[in-house]
Design a protein around this motif. Sequence first.
Motif, short mmCIF file in Angstrom:
data_model
loop_
_atom_site.label_atom_id
_atom_site.label_comp_id
_atom_site.label_asym_id
_atom_site.label_seq_id
_atom_site.Cartn_x
_atom_site.Cartn_y
_atom_site.Cartn_z
N ASP A 44 0.81 -1.26 0.09
CA ASP A 44 0.10 0.09 -0.19
C ASP A 44 0.79 1.40 -0.05
O ASP A 44 0.46 2.26 -0.66
CB ASP A 44 -1.10 -0.11 1.23
N THR A 104 -2.35 -5.24 -10.04
CA THR A 104 -3.15 -3.84 -10.38
C THR A 104 -2.47 -3.06 -11.44
O THR A 104 -3.48 -2.61 -12.47
CB THR A 104 -3.42 -3.17 -8.97
N LYS A 105 -1.22 -2.89 -11.49
CA LYS A 105 -0.46 -2.07 -12.37
C LYS A 105 -0.62 -2.66 -13.67
O LYS A 105 -0.75 -1.83 -14.86
CB LYS A 105 0.66 -1.68 -11.92
N ASP A 164 -0.07 -7.93 -5.24
CA ASP A 164 -0.95 -7.47 -5.53
C ASP A 164 -0.96 -6.29 -6.43
O ASP A 164 -1.70 -5.78 -7.01
CB ASP A 164 -2.02 -7.32 -4.24
N LEU A 165 -0.07 -5.32 -5.82
CA LEU A 165 0.17 -4.07 -6.66
C LEU A 165 0.58 -4.24 -7.96
O LEU A 165 0.11 -3.61 -8.89
CB LEU A 165 1.13 -3.08 -5.71
N ASN A 185 2.17 2.20 -3.28
CA ASN A 185 1.01 2.72 -4.15
C ASN A 185 0.80 4.19 -4.09
O ASN A 185 0.18 4.63 -4.64
CB ASN A 185 -0.13 1.57 -3.94
N ARG A 206 -2.86 -4.57 -14.97
CA ARG A 206 -4.25 -4.65 -15.51
C ARG A 206 -4.78 -3.23 -16.17
O ARG A 206 -5.63 -3.00 -16.87
CB ARG A 206 -5.34 -5.04 -14.73
N ARG A 207 -3.90 -2.03 -15.75
CA ARG A 207 -4.38 -0.69 -16.25
C ARG A 207 -4.00 -0.52 -17.92
O ARG A 207 -3.40 -1.21 -18.41
CB ARG A 207 -3.60 0.31 -15.45
#
Length: 75
Positions: A30, A71-72, A67-68, A33, A74-75
């Motif tokens: 977190d 997420t990055k 996880d981070l 991010n 998938r952008r």
Amino acid sequence: MIADYMEKGFLENIIDMFRHDKSLYPLIGDLLNDERMRVRLGVSALVETLAEEDRGHISAAIPGIVDLLGTKARR
């Protein structure tokens, strides 16, 4: 709160918090991010220090980092 302290330059205090409270390790993802560059640089220094001093617990940060990265990607 940790990110705000990191931005203000209280890295040594945060390192000490992580040394004494192993449950904070999952928060590293977190913190990475965070949009503030000073926070992200501080987290890098935090991980460097903890990797040297506490190899047994630093792996607790990996799920948050993975996880981070997911997420990055998938952008």
